[in-house]
Design a protein around this motif. Structure first.
Motif, mmCIF file in Angstrom:
data_model
loop_
_atom_site.group_PDB
_atom_site.id
_atom_site.type_symbol
_atom_site.label_atom_id
_atom_site.label_comp_id
_atom_site.label_asym_id
_atom_site.label_seq_id
_atom_site.Cartn_x
_atom_site.Cartn_y
_atom_site.Cartn_z
ATOM 1 N N SER B 76 0.847 -1.234 0.002
ATOM 2 C CA SER B 76 -0.022 -0.107 -0.001
ATOM 3 C C SER B 76 1.275 1.202 -0.206
ATOM 4 C CB SER B 76 -0.968 -0.136 1.367
ATOM 5 O OG SER B 76 -1.414 1.277 1.437
ATOM 6 N N GLY B 77 0.799 2.062 -0.992
ATOM 7 C CA GLY B 77 1.431 3.447 -1.221
ATOM 8 C C GLY B 77 1.013 4.468 -0.060
ATOM 9 N N SER B 78 -0.396 4.256 0.175
ATOM 10 C CA SER B 78 -0.879 5.231 1.099
ATOM 11 C C SER B 78 -0.547 5.118 2.558
ATOM 12 C CB SER B 78 -2.417 4.785 1.080
ATOM 13 O OG SER B 78 -3.167 6.108 1.804
ATOM 14 N N CYS B 79 -0.467 3.724 3.120
ATOM 15 C CA CYS B 79 0.053 3.332 4.399
ATOM 16 C C CYS B 79 1.489 3.693 4.749
ATOM 17 C CB CYS B 79 -0.350 2.070 4.709
ATOM 18 S SG CYS B 79 -2.016 1.771 4.580
ATOM 19 N N VAL B 80 2.036 3.503 3.547
ATOM 20 C CA VAL B 80 3.747 3.698 3.505
ATOM 21 C C VAL B 80 4.017 5.148 3.527
ATOM 22 C CG1 VAL B 80 5.599 3.503 2.172
ATOM 23 C CG2 VAL B 80 4.416 1.459 2.553
ATOM 24 N N ALA B 81 3.259 5.981 2.820
ATOM 25 C CA ALA B 81 3.287 7.301 2.709
ATOM 26 C C ALA B 81 2.953 8.034 4.095
ATOM 27 C CB ALA B 81 2.435 7.923 1.946
ATOM 28 N N MET B 82 2.016 7.408 4.998
ATOM 29 C CA MET B 82 1.764 7.709 6.175
ATOM 30 C C MET B 82 3.016 7.527 7.272
ATOM 31 S SD MET B 82 -0.394 8.621 8.520
ATOM 32 C CE MET B 82 -0.520 8.950 10.422
ATOM 33 N N VAL B 83 3.722 6.595 7.095
ATOM 34 C CA VAL B 83 4.802 6.257 7.734
ATOM 35 C C VAL B 83 5.845 7.103 7.451
ATOM 36 C CG1 VAL B 83 6.770 4.380 8.394
ATOM 37 C CG2 VAL B 83 4.298 3.645 8.051
ATOM 38 N N ARG B 84 6.184 7.510 6.134
ATOM 39 C CA ARG B 84 7.298 8.135 5.715
ATOM 40 C C ARG B 84 7.160 9.592 5.863
ATOM 41 N NH1 ARG B 84 9.435 4.525 1.054
ATOM 42 N NH2 ARG B 84 9.049 6.379 -0.312
ATOM 43 N N GLU B 85 6.020 10.190 5.391
ATOM 44 C CA GLU B 85 5.613 11.291 5.331
ATOM 45 C C GLU B 85 5.075 12.166 6.734
ATOM 46 O OE1 GLU B 85 6.685 13.076 2.751
ATOM 47 O OE2 GLU B 85 7.571 11.284 1.847
ATOM 48 N N ASN B 86 4.306 11.118 7.254
ATOM 49 C CA ASN B 86 3.338 12.105 8.509
ATOM 50 C C ASN B 86 3.701 11.308 9.776
ATOM 51 O OD1 ASN B 86 1.788 13.591 6.383
ATOM 52 N ND2 ASN B 86 0.915 11.936 6.219
ATOM 53 N N TYR B 87 4.610 10.369 9.791
ATOM 54 C CA TYR B 87 5.047 10.024 11.324
ATOM 55 C C TYR B 87 5.743 11.095 12.108
ATOM 56 C CZ TYR B 87 2.839 5.226 11.656
ATOM 57 O OH TYR B 87 1.797 4.201 11.899
ATOM 58 N N ALA B 88 6.433 11.835 11.397
ATOM 59 C CA ALA B 88 7.692 12.514 11.927
ATOM 60 C C ALA B 88 7.115 13.504 13.111
ATOM 61 C CB ALA B 88 8.366 13.478 10.694
ATOM 62 N N GLN B 89 5.684 13.999 12.748
ATOM 63 C CA GLN B 89 5.097 14.708 13.746
ATOM 64 C C GLN B 89 4.859 13.986 15.118
ATOM 65 O OE1 GLN B 89 0.977 15.524 12.492
ATOM 66 N NE2 GLN B 89 0.629 16.676 14.318
ATOM 67 N N PHE B 90 4.932 12.599 15.138
ATOM 68 C CA PHE B 90 4.586 11.823 16.349
ATOM 69 C C PHE B 90 5.894 11.136 16.852
ATOM 70 C CE2 PHE B 90 0.957 11.200 13.414
ATOM 71 C CZ PHE B 90 0.152 12.042 13.887
ATOM 72 N N LEU B 91 6.691 11.201 15.783
ATOM 73 C CA LEU B 91 8.030 9.995 16.139
ATOM 74 C C LEU B 91 9.380 10.537 16.037
ATOM 75 C CD1 LEU B 91 6.489 6.663 14.801
ATOM 76 C CD2 LEU B 91 6.448 7.646 17.102
ATOM 77 N N ASP B 92 9.481 11.981 15.712
ATOM 78 C CA ASP B 92 10.607 12.442 15.388
ATOM 79 C C ASP B 92 11.451 12.360 16.781
ATOM 80 O OD1 ASP B 92 11.622 13.266 12.958
ATOM 81 O OD2 ASP B 92 10.997 15.268 12.862
ATOM 82 N N GLY B 93 12.808 11.955 16.662
ATOM 83 C CA GLY B 93 13.683 12.024 17.755
ATOM 84 C C GLY B 93 13.646 10.491 18.536
ATOM 85 N N GLU B 94 12.575 9.767 18.371
ATOM 86 C CA GLU B 94 12.149 8.436 19.014
ATOM 87 C C GLU B 94 13.284 7.580 18.307
ATOM 88 O OE1 GLU B 94 9.676 7.200 21.058
ATOM 89 O OE2 GLU B 94 9.117 9.377 21.407
ATOM 90 N N ASP B 95 13.700 6.639 19.221
ATOM 91 C CA ASP B 95 14.633 5.554 18.952
ATOM 92 C C ASP B 95 14.140 4.783 17.811
ATOM 93 O OD1 ASP B 95 17.105 4.024 19.368
ATOM 94 O OD2 ASP B 95 16.037 2.531 20.255
ATOM 95 N N GLY B 96 14.950 4.380 16.781
ATOM 96 C CA GLY B 96 14.415 3.723 15.741
ATOM 97 C C GLY B 96 13.584 4.171 14.516
#
Lengths: 193, 246, 455
Positions: B76-96
């Motif tokens: 799924s391109g959409s769910c992958v885009a969620m991880v790659r483009e939109n997760y930063a807001q929640f996970l930036d700086g988190e380990d891994g």
């Protein structure tokens, strides 16, 4: 506090202390092998036409191509086939019924068929828009490729008015149908001499 | 290379064949794939509806489950885009997270960019229309966009070309949205359906027998229209074509 | 009514909706043709973005620079912090000179300020002179597009309107005939106007002048006849240098209509003989957007309308469905920034397809802005309790894999057994015009586990 102050203060409060550098505008751009040909097709695509006058006889050209017109005015001194002085009236409204205005432009732009008109000899800028037809005289050596070169030739150190004119006035506001001749001229010919 | 298979929640429930095909495609290429069974949803429906707090909770969960894989691959391109483009807001700086962000791939993209297979051992003798799902298309860069003036390419077409006997049709609007749009499909159902009908008809008029793509959600939406209107075309997830199903 | 309800109405007329979509897609195609013929297109976009970023971050400096240089050239500069103040300045300028008749060229800013009704109320006769704007003015409608104000109307609609107001031939809806009729009608208005108002495409800080772009020549005609030229300019219209126009003029018309340049790109640095030129710099909420990193880029907009033309939702819902002065992606983000409560459905009138961000000549991250506005809608409790509750429950389920598996199993068990009239009852919005997918017997996870056990 005046509105001016309150606007500027609110901006100052809301912007960062630094910004990125202003970039160069003269980027690598289109260069046309045959500028004349490009100018001609660009202008034709917006409903205008370009003519190169071999003998330089503008009067003759006007007599031949605009024979049936009643009121012809010009801002170029060399042209004698006119029958009114465009600068004489004290209000621009007097130019209402001009059939043909012969004006000068400094240069043409190949990429879009526009010409730069900034004529300090012309008293009423309304002439460019009131005339039914427009004949624009340009020196045949003055064609640039793109707007990058065009703006290198323009300055506004003094107050004044200048406009790029590309073809006749037009509109497509009714169902996207292109109609040549909206509020301004219904035809525009660029004459290179 | 340890690959974590990420199957979008609704695909897990509604499209086990396409999900299984994804697994098969990877395994057929000799890759070792694991499906972590604690996975649920990446949080995209919540994020796209503005529920940042909720999406953030699911993003954290996702990171915990997938952070120890070399690659995460999803159909799924959409769910992958969620991880790659939109997760930063929640996970930036988190380990891994940096690793997760740069190593999460859509299936076709993974094949094209990482595995680089030269054949697929599959055959699909049909006229196929490719649906360029927006998130894969414009966020992941699966193909050149009609809006931009850049050299033309399509990772999807390149990978599908490895399938024997496949034929592609040319669409009038190569990369227009189908109107699924996540919760948009119900909050703006009238527009959503209108857009879907137009997309399906474009494929139909181009002579396609199959509409394929990298996002089951878009295909589900278009299939819903096809079934309701009884149109002579069907949708199929790209993994199923690559796995040699027909 | 929010966007979904208004959009539904528009879609209900299927034939017209399709026509509208095609008409605007045609403009998008013309734009593509112009853009794909220009190798430096992406460079132009990047430079434009940099100029705008630079300028917006030094906006106070450039506005003062603009003011100083404009005044040096004898132009008058006014500052209006909101719509009300803008309208008052315009009215005062008119009344002080005994001006009763005003011709106006296109200005979305004056639409935003609701200038026309204000002036009319105060005894000023206002004539919009752009053909599209005149058509919608006669019909008492707002424009449905920022570049093509009457794009929602068919020529038959225009024909009927002109029949009524301009006494054109009954049933004649030939665009050339109607345009000529408007030309004659408006020529008189131009010649009789006491004052002319224009919008501003670019304000040049370096030279203190403004640039106005039109195809019809209506802006120029108005201000070259009337002695009073009023130009209304939003604070974000400033560019630092004259040479910056080499970038923006190349981007603007190509993005808007696929033309290489507009028929007239006029640089005003002086009034006409014995005339006056006044520039009103208007804030009206813009400086507040500056403080928000997420939405600041929306102030880079040059109002070309490309994002509107490319938007698959706009093309199928029409400009009036947005209920905001500017429709489409850029209008949705500006509207949400200005008044989130009033425009709460606009960030959701979007599939996040991102075509807008890529078509934008100044690279505004439009779809990301709409994505972020959605979070603010939720934060401010404007999503609607039902919707929020559903997503809250869904999240809770998704946090518990066994619960997720169980609900999936139940759904796969129950749904296939439901009679059609229950499954496709009113609450199933998906099912109004779409079949539901066929529910399988087993989930992927179940199949996977089975397979692993067999190994």
């Amino acid at each position: 506090m005046t509105s001016r102050e309150s606007i500027l203060n609110n901006i100052k409060k809301n912007i960062p202390s630094s910004t990125i550098e202003l970039p160069q505008t003269n980027i690598a751009h289109a260069i046309y092998k045959d500028k004349n040909e490009k100018f001609k097709t660009s202008l034709a695509s917006v409903g205008g036409n370009a003519v190169w006058l071999e003998d330089g006889n503008i009067d003759e050209f006007v007599r031949k191509n605009y024979s049936n017109l009643e009121i012809i005015v010009s801002t170029c001194k060399e042209i004698t086939c006119t029958n009114r002085d465009a600068n004489k009236p004290n209000t621009p409204h007097a130019l209402e019924n001009v059939d043909l205005a012969i004006i000068e432009a400094e240069f043409g732009v190949a990429e879009n068929g526009a010409v730069w008109v900034k004529n300090s000899n012309n008293r009423h800028r309304a002439l460019y828009f009131l005339a039914t037809q427009l004949l624009i005289i340009v020196n045949k050596n003055n064609i640039v490729d793109t707007m990058h070169e065009a703006y290198e030739r323009i300055e506004f150190n003094q107050a004044g008015y200048g406009t790029f004119i590309s073809g006749p006035s037009k509109t497509a506001d009714i169902e996207q149908s292109l109609v040549i001749g909206a509020h301004g001229p219904t035809s525009a010919c660029v004459l290179f001499v | 290379m340890k690959i974590g298979l990420f199957i979008p929640c609704f695909m897990n429930e509604l499209y086990p064949e396409a999900s299984m095909a994804t697994l098969k495609v990877l395994e057929n290429l000799g890759l070792h794939v694991e499906y972590p069974t604690k996975q649920t949803c990446c949080g995209q429906p919540m994020a796209n509806t503005g529920c940042a707090h909720e999406a953030g909770e699911l993003a954290h969960r996702f990171l915990k489950i997938f952070k120890n894989y070399d690659y995460v691959v999803a159909p799924s391109g959409s769910c992958v885009a969620m991880v790659r483009e939109n997760y930063a807001q929640f996970l930036d700086g988190e380990d891994g997270f940096e690793h997760l962000k740069t190593h999460t791939y859509e299936l076709v993209e993974f094949l094209h960019d990482v595995v680089k297979p030269i054949r697929m051992n599959s055959k699909f003798p049909y006229k196929v229309g490719i649906h360029n799902s927006c998130h894969g298309h414009r966020e992941l860069g699966m193909a050149s966009m009609s809006e931009r003036n850049l050299p033309a390419f399509s990772k999807i077409e390149k990978i599908l070309s490895l399938v024997d006997d496949i034929e592609f049709v040319t669409l009038k609007r190569n990369d227009e949205c189908c109107g699924f749009g996540g919760t948009f499909c119900v909050s703006e159902d009238a527009i959503s359906v209108a857009m879907g009908i137009d997309r399906v008809n474009d494929h139909l008029n181009a002579g396609a027998k199959i509409i394929t793509g990298i996002d089951m959600s878009c295909l589900m939406h278009m299939q819903g229209i096809i079934d309701r209107d009884k149109l002579p075309i069907k949708t199929m997830h790209i993994a199923q074509i690559l796995a040699g199903e027909s | 009514m929010g966007h979904p309800q208004l959009a539904k109405k528009f879609v209900a007329n299927n034939e017209r909706m399709k026509w509208h979509d095609k008409a605007i897609w045609f403009v998008r195609k013309k734009r593509d043709l112009a853009v794909h013929g220009l190798d430096e297109w992406e460079d132009l976009r990047e430079i434009a973005k940099q100029i705008k970023t630079h300028t917006i971050n030094k906006l106070d400096f450039y506005l003062e620079e603009f003011e100083k240089n404009a005044q040096q050239k004898g132009l008058h500069v006014h500052w209006a912090k909101d719509a009300e103040e803008h309208n008052e300045i315009v009215l005062k300028l008119l009344l002080n000179r005994g001006a009763k008749k005003l011709v106006k060229s296109k200005s979305m800013l004056t639409e935003e300020c609701h200038l026309n009704p204000y002036l009319e109320k105060n005894g000023i006769k206002v004539i919009d002179t752009d053909l599209g704007e005149r058509i919608v003015q006669l019909r008492n409608e707002p424009p449905s597009h920022i570049v093509l104000p009457a794009i929602h109307l068919k020529k038959e609609d225009v024909g009927k309107t002109f029949e009524k107001f301009l006494k054109t031939q009954k049933g004649n809806c030939d665009p050339t005939y109607l345009t000529r009729a408007a030309r004659n009608h408006l020529r008189k208005k131009f010649l009789n106007a006491d004052a002319a108002l224009t919008g501003v495409n670019f304000g040049i800080a370096q030279t203190g002048g403004i640039v106005v772009c039109t195809n019809e020549g209506n802006a120029d005609l108005g201000v070259s006849l009337a002695k009073l030229h009023i130009a209304s300019m939003g604070i974000e219209k400033i560019i630092p240098r004259l040479e910056d126009l080499s970038i923006f003029t190349r981007l603007l018309a190509r993005s808007a209509t696929g033309q290489a340049i507009t028929s007239y790109t006029s640089h005003f640095h002086a009034p006409i003989e014995h005339g006056e030129m006044h520039i009103i710099i208007v804030d009206n909420g813009r400086s507040n957007i500056l403080q928000n990193e997420d939405f600041k880029q929306s102030l880079h907009c040059i109002r070309c309308g490309a994002c509107i033309n490319t938007c698959p939702v706009y093309r199928r819902s029409g400009g009036h469905s947005y209920g905001y002065t500017i429709p489409g992606p850029i209008g949705s983000t500006l509207g949400a920034s200005k008044d989130l409560k009033a425009n709460k459905t606009l960030p959701f009138a979007c599939t996040l397809c991102a075509s807008c961000s890529n078509v934008c000549p100044v690279k505004i991250d439009l779809h990301n802005q709409l994505y972020k506005h959605r979070q603010n809608v939720v934060k401010r409790g404007l999503l609607g309790t039902k919707k929020y509750a559903i997503l809250k429950v869904a999240t809770w389920v998704m946090k518990h894999p066994s619960l997720f598996d169980f609900s999936g199993k139940m759904a796969r068990l129950i749904v296939p057994k439901l009679p059609r009239n229950i499954l496709y009852s009113k609450v199933n919005i998906w099912g109004k015009k779409r079949e539901l997918p066929k529910f399988p017997q087993k989930s992927f996870k179940e199949l996977y586990k089975q397979r692993e056990e067999k190994k």
